[in-house]
Design a protein around this motif. Structure first.
Motif, PDB file in Angstrom:
ATOM      1  N   SER A  72       0.823  -1.213   0.000  1.00  0.00           N
ATOM      2  CA  SER A  72       0.000   0.000   0.000  1.00  0.00           C
ATOM      3  C   SER A  72       0.853   1.258   0.000  1.00  0.00           C
ATOM      4  CB  SER A  72      -0.956  -0.010   1.189  1.00  0.00           C
ATOM      5  OG  SER A  72      -1.881  -1.069   1.019  1.00  0.00           O
ATOM      6  N   LEU A  73       2.024   1.228   0.611  1.00  0.00           N
ATOM      7  CA  LEU A  73       2.952   2.355   0.543  1.00  0.00           C
ATOM      8  C   LEU A  73       3.432   2.533  -0.896  1.00  0.00           C
ATOM      9  CD1 LEU A  73       4.736   4.511   1.929  1.00  0.00           C
ATOM     10  CD2 LEU A  73       6.420   2.698   2.306  1.00  0.00           C
ATOM     11  N   GLY A  74       3.790   1.436  -1.542  1.00  0.00           N
ATOM     12  CA  GLY A  74       4.176   1.510  -2.952  1.00  0.00           C
ATOM     13  C   GLY A  74       3.041   2.042  -3.803  1.00  0.00           C
ATOM     14  N   ALA A  75       1.820   1.597  -3.525  1.00  0.00           N
ATOM     15  CA  ALA A  75       0.655   2.067  -4.275  1.00  0.00           C
ATOM     16  C   ALA A  75       0.456   3.568  -4.092  1.00  0.00           C
ATOM     17  CB  ALA A  75      -0.593   1.301  -3.845  1.00  0.00           C
ATOM     18  N   ALA A  76       0.661   4.064  -2.882  1.00  0.00           N
ATOM     19  CA  ALA A  76       0.548   5.510  -2.632  1.00  0.00           C
ATOM     20  C   ALA A  76       1.554   6.284  -3.472  1.00  0.00           C
ATOM     21  CB  ALA A  76       0.742   5.810  -1.151  1.00  0.00           C
ATOM     22  N   ALA A  77       2.769   5.760  -3.583  1.00  0.00           N
ATOM     23  CA  ALA A  77       3.784   6.416  -4.416  1.00  0.00           C
ATOM     24  C   ALA A  77       3.356   6.418  -5.882  1.00  0.00           C
ATOM     25  CB  ALA A  77       5.136   5.730  -4.232  1.00  0.00           C
ATOM     26  N   PHE A  78       2.792   5.298  -6.343  1.00  0.00           N
ATOM     27  CA  PHE A  78       2.281   5.244  -7.717  1.00  0.00           C
ATOM     28  C   PHE A  78       1.245   6.346  -7.937  1.00  0.00           C
ATOM     29  CE2 PHE A  78       4.219   1.153  -8.251  1.00  0.00           C
ATOM     30  CZ  PHE A  78       4.112   0.788  -9.598  1.00  0.00           C
ATOM     31  N   VAL A  79       0.308   6.468  -7.007  1.00  0.00           N
ATOM     32  CA  VAL A  79      -0.751   7.469  -7.137  1.00  0.00           C
ATOM     33  C   VAL A  79      -0.148   8.871  -7.189  1.00  0.00           C
ATOM     34  CG1 VAL A  79      -2.740   8.537  -5.967  1.00  0.00           C
ATOM     35  CG2 VAL A  79      -2.547   6.039  -6.102  1.00  0.00           C
ATOM     36  N   ALA A 116      -3.820  -1.996  -3.667  1.00  0.00           N
ATOM     37  CA  ALA A 116      -3.855  -1.741  -2.225  1.00  0.00           C
ATOM     38  C   ALA A 116      -5.130  -2.313  -1.603  1.00  0.00           C
ATOM     39  CB  ALA A 116      -3.757  -0.238  -1.944  1.00  0.00           C
ATOM     40  N   ALA A 117      -6.229  -2.252  -2.329  1.00  0.00           N
ATOM     41  CA  ALA A 117      -7.498  -2.786  -1.818  1.00  0.00           C
ATOM     42  C   ALA A 117      -7.454  -4.305  -1.738  1.00  0.00           C
ATOM     43  CB  ALA A 117      -8.653  -2.336  -2.705  1.00  0.00           C
ATOM     44  N   LEU A 131       2.315  -9.165   7.221  1.00  0.00           N
ATOM     45  CA  LEU A 131       1.839  -7.780   7.178  1.00  0.00           C
ATOM     46  C   LEU A 131       0.456  -7.733   6.545  1.00  0.00           C
ATOM     47  CD1 LEU A 131       5.106  -6.017   5.949  1.00  0.00           C
ATOM     48  CD2 LEU A 131       4.258  -6.219   8.288  1.00  0.00           C
ATOM     49  N   ASP A 132      -0.488  -7.183   7.250  1.00  0.00           N
ATOM     50  CA  ASP A 132      -1.848  -7.059   6.738  1.00  0.00           C
ATOM     51  C   ASP A 132      -2.081  -5.606   6.356  1.00  0.00           C
ATOM     52  OD1 ASP A 132      -4.472  -7.472   6.045  1.00  0.00           O
ATOM     53  OD2 ASP A 132      -5.207  -7.499   8.110  1.00  0.00           O
ATOM     54  N   VAL A 133      -1.686  -5.259   5.160  1.00  0.00           N
ATOM     55  CA  VAL A 133      -1.779  -3.871   4.695  1.00  0.00           C
ATOM     56  C   VAL A 133      -2.606  -3.809   3.409  1.00  0.00           C
ATOM     57  CG1 VAL A 133       0.295  -3.003   5.821  1.00  0.00           C
ATOM     58  CG2 VAL A 133       0.499  -4.120   3.611  1.00  0.00           C
ATOM     59  N   ALA A 134      -3.779  -4.411   3.450  1.00  0.00           N
ATOM     60  CA  ALA A 134      -4.669  -4.402   2.296  1.00  0.00           C
ATOM     61  C   ALA A 134      -6.095  -4.217   2.785  1.00  0.00           C
ATOM     62  CB  ALA A 134      -4.539  -5.705   1.512  1.00  0.00           C
ATOM     63  N   GLY A 135      -6.955  -3.785   1.888  1.00  0.00           N
ATOM     64  CA  GLY A 135      -8.364  -3.597   2.203  1.00  0.00           C
ATOM     65  C   GLY A 135      -8.812  -2.186   1.876  1.00  0.00           C
ATOM     66  N   VAL A 136     -10.059  -1.913   2.191  1.00  0.00           N
ATOM     67  CA  VAL A 136     -10.652  -0.618   1.861  1.00  0.00           C
ATOM     68  C   VAL A 136      -9.878   0.521   2.533  1.00  0.00           C
ATOM     69  CG1 VAL A 136     -12.722   0.812   2.119  1.00  0.00           C
ATOM     70  CG2 VAL A 136     -12.937  -1.597   1.487  1.00  0.00           C
ATOM     71  N   ARG A 137      -9.539   0.337   3.786  1.00  0.00           N
ATOM     72  CA  ARG A 137      -8.812   1.389   4.518  1.00  0.00           C
ATOM     73  C   ARG A 137      -7.470   1.682   3.864  1.00  0.00           C
ATOM     74  NH1 ARG A 137      -5.482   1.048   9.635  1.00  0.00           N
ATOM     75  NH2 ARG A 137      -5.632  -1.168   9.230  1.00  0.00           N
ATOM     76  N   TRP A 138      -6.756   0.618   3.456  1.00  0.00           N
ATOM     77  CA  TRP A 138      -5.447   0.805   2.841  1.00  0.00           C
ATOM     78  C   TRP A 138      -5.563   1.383   1.438  1.00  0.00           C
ATOM     79  CZ3 TRP A 138      -1.239   1.321   5.466  1.00  0.00           C
ATOM     80  CH2 TRP A 138      -1.172   0.758   6.741  1.00  0.00           C
ATOM     81  N   ALA A 139      -6.629   1.040   0.731  1.00  0.00           N
ATOM     82  CA  ALA A 139      -6.860   1.655  -0.577  1.00  0.00           C
ATOM     83  C   ALA A 139      -7.093   3.159  -0.409  1.00  0.00           C
ATOM     84  CB  ALA A 139      -8.051   1.000  -1.266  1.00  0.00           C
ATOM     85  N   ALA A 140      -7.876   3.531   0.615  1.00  0.00           N
ATOM     86  CA  ALA A 140      -8.120   4.945   0.890  1.00  0.00           C
ATOM     87  C   ALA A 140      -6.830   5.654   1.287  1.00  0.00           C
ATOM     88  CB  ALA A 140      -9.178   5.096   1.980  1.00  0.00           C
ATOM     89  N   VAL A 141      -6.002   4.981   2.078  1.00  0.00           N
ATOM     90  CA  VAL A 141      -4.704   5.556   2.459  1.00  0.00           C
ATOM     91  C   VAL A 141      -3.830   5.751   1.228  1.00  0.00           C
ATOM     92  CG1 VAL A 141      -2.534   5.057   3.672  1.00  0.00           C
ATOM     93  CG2 VAL A 141      -4.728   4.739   4.844  1.00  0.00           C
ATOM     94  N   ALA A 142      -3.763   4.748   0.355  1.00  0.00           N
ATOM     95  CA  ALA A 142      -2.936   4.851  -0.850  1.00  0.00           C
ATOM     96  C   ALA A 142      -3.413   6.007  -1.732  1.00  0.00           C
ATOM     97  CB  ALA A 142      -2.942   3.539  -1.619  1.00  0.00           C
TER      98      ALA A 142
END
Length: 165
Positions: A72-79, A116-117, A131-142
């Protein structure tokens, strides 16, 4: 198991593509000097700093996504990267990428948020490390972190020439 294969294939499509984009900024035809000149023409100041930060962020985020590590951190960088590219290089050129538009950047950003979702799958370092860093919350964070960081970068560093804005 099918979802795990699908997520691995998605990561192998997305991650290495961004790694290569970053490496091209460093060692492509114009090298880092060419990237700096291009960023200067886009209005990113100081261009030399942004060329290096963009290349490092692309390589780093691409590696994270490829490995499925802190996905999800990588996904945030992509965004963030795609948002900045959309606003600086693709803005005003319409939708289609073959006309210079923002189609590509939009799709890459959305796919990163979807990753991320859904999460990287079992064949990832996130899974191996528990590491559980996936789901709706993590998609919103990304999505949110990527867009906020892009907005901050643009607010502090985007200074296009009058004919570019």
């Amino acid at each position: 198991m099918d979802l795990d294969l699908g997520m691995l294939l998605l990561r192998l499509a997305l991650g290495p593509m961004l790694v290569l984009h970053g490496l091209n900024k460093i060692a492509g035809a114009g090298g880092l000097a060419g990237t700096t000149g291009w960023f200067e023409s886009l209005g990113l100041r100081p261009a030399a700093v942004h060329a290096r930060v963009a290349a490092a962020t692309e390589v780093g985020a691409g590696v994270l996504v490829t490995l499925g590590l802190l996905t999800s951190l990588g996904a945030a960088a992509f965004v963030g990267l795609m948002a900045v590219a959309s606003f600086t290089d693709h803005r005003g050129k319409g939708y289609f990428v073959f006309k210079g538009g923002w189609e590509y950047t939009l799709h890459v950003g959305i796919v990163a948020v979807a990753l991320a979702a859904a999460g990287p799958g079992r064949w990832s370092l996130d899974h191996a490390l528990g590491l559980d860093v996936a789901g709706v919350r993590w998609a919103a964070v990304a999505a949110g972190a990527g867009l906020v960081l892009a907005a901050l970068l643009l607010a502090t560093s985007y200074r296009p020439s009058p004919n570019r804005s």
